[in-house]
Design a protein around this motif. Structure first.
Motif, PDB file in Angstrom:
ATOM      1  N   GLN A  15      58.516  18.899  12.835  1.00 24.42           N
ATOM      2  CA  GLN A  15      57.421  18.679  13.777  1.00 24.42           C
ATOM      3  C   GLN A  15      58.032  18.474  15.162  1.00 24.42           C
ATOM      4  O   GLN A  15      58.952  17.668  15.319  1.00 24.42           O
ATOM      5  CB  GLN A  15      56.640  17.427  13.369  1.00 24.42           C
ATOM      6  CG  GLN A  15      55.325  17.254  14.071  1.00 24.42           C
ATOM      7  CD  GLN A  15      54.255  18.164  13.507  1.00 24.42           C
ATOM      8  OE1 GLN A  15      54.237  18.439  12.309  1.00 24.42           O
ATOM      9  NE2 GLN A  15      53.374  18.624  14.354  1.00 24.42           N
ATOM     10  N   LEU A  17      58.727  17.089  18.728  1.00 20.77           N
ATOM     11  CA  LEU A  17      58.580  15.769  19.329  1.00 20.77           C
ATOM     12  C   LEU A  17      58.386  15.957  20.823  1.00 20.77           C
ATOM     13  O   LEU A  17      59.258  16.485  21.512  1.00 20.77           O
ATOM     14  CB  LEU A  17      59.821  14.915  19.050  1.00 20.77           C
ATOM     15  CG  LEU A  17      59.816  13.496  19.569  1.00 20.77           C
ATOM     16  CD1 LEU A  17      58.699  12.695  18.893  1.00 20.77           C
ATOM     17  CD2 LEU A  17      61.161  12.837  19.310  1.00 20.77           C
ATOM     18  N   SER A  22      54.889  11.658  21.051  1.00 22.28           N
ATOM     19  CA  SER A  22      53.882  12.128  20.104  1.00 22.28           C
ATOM     20  C   SER A  22      54.367  13.404  19.402  1.00 22.28           C
ATOM     21  O   SER A  22      55.258  14.092  19.882  1.00 22.28           O
ATOM     22  CB  SER A  22      52.561  12.407  20.826  1.00 22.28           C
ATOM     23  OG  SER A  22      52.708  13.482  21.730  1.00 22.28           O
ATOM     24  N   ALA A  23      53.743  13.691  18.271  1.00 25.03           N
ATOM     25  CA  ALA A  23      54.092  14.891  17.507  1.00 25.03           C
ATOM     26  C   ALA A  23      53.362  16.097  18.084  1.00 25.03           C
ATOM     27  O   ALA A  23      52.221  15.991  18.529  1.00 25.03           O
ATOM     28  CB  ALA A  23      53.712  14.712  16.044  1.00 25.03           C
ATOM     29  N   THR A  41      65.460  12.738  13.127  1.00 26.33           N
ATOM     30  CA  THR A  41      65.207  13.462  14.363  1.00 26.33           C
ATOM     31  C   THR A  41      66.360  14.446  14.520  1.00 26.33           C
ATOM     32  O   THR A  41      67.521  14.060  14.434  1.00 26.33           O
ATOM     33  CB  THR A  41      65.151  12.499  15.566  1.00 26.33           C
ATOM     34  OG1 THR A  41      64.088  11.562  15.355  1.00 26.33           O
ATOM     35  CG2 THR A  41      64.902  13.254  16.865  1.00 26.33           C
TER      36      THR A  41
END
Length: 83
Positions: A15, A17, A22-23, A41
């Protein structure tokens, strides 16, 4: 079914960042041979040359994990949205 060039390579759902933490909206699938763990991450390259150098010239992979991040530190101006 995996493409033969991806045998032995893990595929991860990642996803994006955003700068504010926020995603991003859409998940992406990335090739990983560094061993990123769930919730890690990571840095992702969209340069297909890296994937081809590691997996072969006919690999369908383009996005690959190129680093695992130890920690993220952002300046106050980035957190407020002032680049």
């Amino acid at each position: 079914m995996k493409h033969p060039t991806l045998d032995g390579c893990r595929l991860l759902v990642a996803q994006r960042l955003e700068a504010d933490g926020s995603a991003g909206e859409e998940p992406i699938v990335v090739a990983d041979w560094l061993g990123a763990g769930k919730g890690s991450t990571v840095l992702i390259s969209t340069d297909g040359d890296i994937a081809r150098a590691r997996l072969g010239n006919n690999t369908p992979a383009r996005m690959v994990v190129v680093g695992i991040v130890d920690r993220v530190q952002a300046s106050a101006s980035v957190k407020r949205g002032n680049a």
